[in-house]
Design a protein around this motif. Structure first.
Motif, PDB file in Angstrom:
ATOM      1  N   ARG A  73     -33.669  35.609  26.989  1.00 20.88           N
ATOM      2  CA  ARG A  73     -32.533  36.802  26.992  1.00 20.88           C
ATOM      3  C   ARG A  73     -31.220  35.941  27.016  1.00 20.88           C
ATOM      4  N   LEU A  74     -31.126  34.644  27.410  1.00 20.80           N
ATOM      5  CA  LEU A  74     -30.038  34.070  27.376  1.00 20.80           C
ATOM      6  C   LEU A  74     -29.662  33.313  26.221  1.00 20.80           C
ATOM      7  N   GLY A  75     -30.737  33.090  25.707  1.00 25.26           N
ATOM      8  CA  GLY A  75     -30.429  32.389  24.245  1.00 25.26           C
ATOM      9  C   GLY A  75     -29.497  30.978  24.341  1.00 25.26           C
ATOM     10  N   THR A  76     -29.156  30.568  23.416  1.00 26.12           N
ATOM     11  CA  THR A  76     -28.168  29.302  23.369  1.00 26.12           C
ATOM     12  C   THR A  76     -27.000  29.976  22.422  1.00 26.12           C
ATOM     13  N   CYS A  77     -25.891  29.548  22.744  1.00 28.94           N
ATOM     14  CA  CYS A  77     -24.508  29.618  22.010  1.00 28.94           C
ATOM     15  C   CYS A  77     -24.193  28.374  20.996  1.00 28.94           C
ATOM     16  N   PRO A  78     -23.840  28.787  19.677  1.00 28.26           N
ATOM     17  CA  PRO A  78     -23.454  27.640  19.078  1.00 28.26           C
ATOM     18  C   PRO A  78     -22.149  26.688  19.432  1.00 28.26           C
ATOM     19  N   GLY A  79     -22.481  25.348  19.609  1.00 27.67           N
ATOM     20  CA  GLY A  79     -21.500  24.419  20.094  1.00 27.67           C
ATOM     21  C   GLY A  79     -21.479  24.470  21.491  1.00 27.67           C
ATOM     22  N   VAL A  80     -22.270  25.106  22.240  1.00 25.28           N
ATOM     23  CA  VAL A  80     -22.465  25.015  23.692  1.00 25.28           C
ATOM     24  C   VAL A  80     -23.564  24.336  24.032  1.00 25.28           C
ATOM     25  N   PRO A  81     -23.435  22.960  24.774  1.00 26.99           N
ATOM     26  CA  PRO A  81     -24.725  22.213  25.111  1.00 26.99           C
ATOM     27  C   PRO A  81     -25.668  23.285  26.027  1.00 26.99           C
ATOM     28  N   ALA A  82     -26.982  22.944  25.663  1.00 30.14           N
ATOM     29  CA  ALA A  82     -27.984  23.975  26.543  1.00 30.14           C
ATOM     30  C   ALA A  82     -28.268  23.123  27.583  1.00 30.14           C
ATOM     31  N   SER A  83     -28.394  24.050  28.634  1.00 31.41           N
ATOM     32  CA  SER A  83     -28.680  23.280  30.309  1.00 31.41           C
ATOM     33  C   SER A  83     -30.066  22.745  30.333  1.00 31.41           C
ATOM     34  N   PRO A  84     -30.253  21.796  31.126  1.00 28.88           N
ATOM     35  CA  PRO A  84     -31.671  21.300  31.173  1.00 28.88           C
ATOM     36  C   PRO A  84     -32.616  22.272  31.848  1.00 28.88           C
ATOM     37  N   VAL A  85     -33.775  22.190  31.588  1.00 26.58           N
ATOM     38  CA  VAL A  85     -34.887  22.938  32.272  1.00 26.58           C
ATOM     39  C   VAL A  85     -36.222  22.424  32.200  1.00 26.58           C
ATOM     40  N   ALA A  86     -36.676  22.233  33.116  1.00 25.46           N
ATOM     41  CA  ALA A  86     -38.008  21.564  33.699  1.00 25.46           C
ATOM     42  C   ALA A  86     -38.996  22.536  34.136  1.00 25.46           C
ATOM     43  N   VAL A  87     -40.294  22.156  33.966  1.00 23.22           N
ATOM     44  CA  VAL A  87     -41.359  22.891  34.322  1.00 23.22           C
ATOM     45  C   VAL A  87     -42.367  22.262  35.123  1.00 23.22           C
ATOM     46  N   GLN A  88     -43.199  22.936  36.170  1.00 24.20           N
ATOM     47  CA  GLN A  88     -43.937  22.057  36.794  1.00 24.20           C
ATOM     48  C   GLN A  88     -44.999  23.186  37.490  1.00 24.20           C
ATOM     49  N   GLY A  89     -46.205  23.276  37.008  1.00 24.43           N
ATOM     50  CA  GLY A  89     -47.418  24.021  37.411  1.00 24.43           C
ATOM     51  C   GLY A  89     -46.812  25.552  36.735  1.00 24.43           C
ATOM     52  N   ASP A  90     -46.642  26.524  37.942  1.00 20.60           N
ATOM     53  CA  ASP A  90     -46.307  27.861  37.375  1.00 20.60           C
ATOM     54  C   ASP A  90     -44.898  27.871  37.816  1.00 20.60           C
ATOM     55  N   ARG A  91     -43.957  26.962  37.991  1.00 22.39           N
ATOM     56  CA  ARG A  91     -42.672  27.233  38.343  1.00 22.39           C
ATOM     57  C   ARG A  91     -41.839  26.494  37.240  1.00 22.39           C
ATOM     58  N   MET A  92     -40.651  27.261  37.216  1.00 19.55           N
ATOM     59  CA  MET A  92     -39.556  26.640  36.211  1.00 19.55           C
ATOM     60  C   MET A  92     -38.381  26.156  36.928  1.00 19.55           C
ATOM     61  N   ARG A  93     -37.653  25.200  36.488  1.00 15.65           N
ATOM     62  CA  ARG A  93     -36.392  24.656  37.417  1.00 15.65           C
ATOM     63  C   ARG A  93     -35.287  24.638  36.646  1.00 15.65           C
ATOM     64  N   LEU A  94     -34.473  25.730  36.584  1.00 21.68           N
ATOM     65  CA  LEU A  94     -33.181  25.781  35.754  1.00 21.68           C
ATOM     66  C   LEU A  94     -32.015  24.884  36.549  1.00 21.68           C
ATOM     67  N   LEU A  95     -31.793  23.874  35.785  1.00 25.75           N
ATOM     68  CA  LEU A  95     -30.548  23.078  36.432  1.00 25.75           C
ATOM     69  C   LEU A  95     -29.294  23.499  36.377  1.00 25.75           C
ATOM     70  N   VAL A  96     -28.535  23.568  37.294  1.00 23.82           N
ATOM     71  CA  VAL A  96     -27.151  23.976  37.448  1.00 23.82           C
ATOM     72  C   VAL A  96     -26.303  23.221  38.059  1.00 23.82           C
ATOM     73  N   ALA A  97     -24.910  23.360  37.817  1.00 21.65           N
ATOM     74  CA  ALA A  97     -24.034  22.395  38.465  1.00 21.65           C
ATOM     75  C   ALA A  97     -24.334  22.217  40.133  1.00 21.65           C
ATOM     76  N   ALA A  98     -23.966  21.055  40.575  1.00 25.27           N
ATOM     77  CA  ALA A  98     -24.129  20.870  41.998  1.00 25.27           C
ATOM     78  C   ALA A  98     -23.134  21.763  42.902  1.00 25.27           C
ATOM     79  N   GLY A  99     -23.672  22.629  43.843  1.00 25.42           N
ATOM     80  CA  GLY A  99     -23.093  23.614  44.699  1.00 25.42           C
ATOM     81  C   GLY A  99     -23.742  24.941  44.222  1.00 25.42           C
ATOM     82  N   GLY A 100     -24.314  24.918  43.088  1.00 24.01           N
ATOM     83  CA  GLY A 100     -24.944  26.317  42.740  1.00 24.01           C
ATOM     84  C   GLY A 100     -25.688  27.033  43.521  1.00 24.01           C
TER      85      GLY A 100
END
Length: 204
Positions: A73-100
């Motif tokens: 649903r969020l997709g990606t925007c042209p010219g905007v770097p995509a934020s890192p995303v990791a998966v482990q087992g049945d969980r997804m980890r969306l990386l955000v700025a420190a303090g988020g």
């Protein structure tokens, strides 16, 4: 009378030992150096390599199904770097700025999602995250349930600008918006919860 010089006896010398061949760098050490030197992310000693959350980034931890729907649903925007995303087992980890992670409870209250059990967890200072294999090295995760990059971070100083942040809300630039990410993730977590409760078909 000039005396004759006596010959200086030569002492046989042993050949210098050849230097031992260098051992190849352990994959864990290679990964640790990459995360610390290329991305500036702290790690803790030991194996497997684990990243210190709250030092350079925080994490939104969501069910894998809800995370995949969020990314669609969020997709990606042209010219905007995509934020890192990791998966482990049945969980997804969306990386955000420190303090988020610290902002998450307040955002959920503001978005009126705080009264529900969404299974949306913020990981901040004091938490650890298993480090996925370094992207582009050909390493493959073999252990079941090990962490992997779904969308790896970009080295060279680009990673910080790709992390969703609260200060990006309403900004005209290309910085990712933490509020939009949390709103979308909360909605998808709720839909997954309803589907599991009512036995409906997967979220699309």
């Amino acid at each position: 009378m000039v005396g004759s010089l006596s010959a200086i006896p030569t002492v046989p010398t042993a050949p210098l030992p050849l230097p031992s061949p260098r051992r190849p760098l352990d994959p864990a050490d290679r990964a640790r150096r990459w995360y610390e030197n290329e991305l500036g992310w702290a790690t803790v000693p030991g194996a497997p390599v684990r990243l210190v959350v709250g030092h350079g980034f925080d994490v939104l931890d969501v069910p894998l199904e809800a995370g995949r729907a969020t990314l669609r649903r969020l997709g990606t925007c042209p010219g905007v770097p995509a934020s890192p995303v990791a998966v482990q087992g049945d969980r997804m980890r969306l990386l955000v700025a420190a303090g988020g992670a610290e902002e998450l409870p307040g955002l959920l209250r503001w978005l009126e999602w705080d009264a529900l059990d969404l299974d949306l967890v913020g990981l901040g200072a004091g938490a650890l995250m298993d480090a996925p294999p370094v992207p582009g090295t050909g390493a493959r995760t073999r252990a079941q349930g090990a962490a992997e990059w779904l969308r790896p971070p970009e080295s060279g100083g680009e990673v910080e600008s790709s992390l969703p942040t609260l200060s990006a809300q309403g900004a005209g630039g290309g910085a990712p918006d933490l509020v939009r990410l949390v709103r979308t993730a909360a909605t998808q977590c709720h839909r997954v919860r309803l589907r599991h409760t009512r036995g409906r078909s997967p979220v699309r």
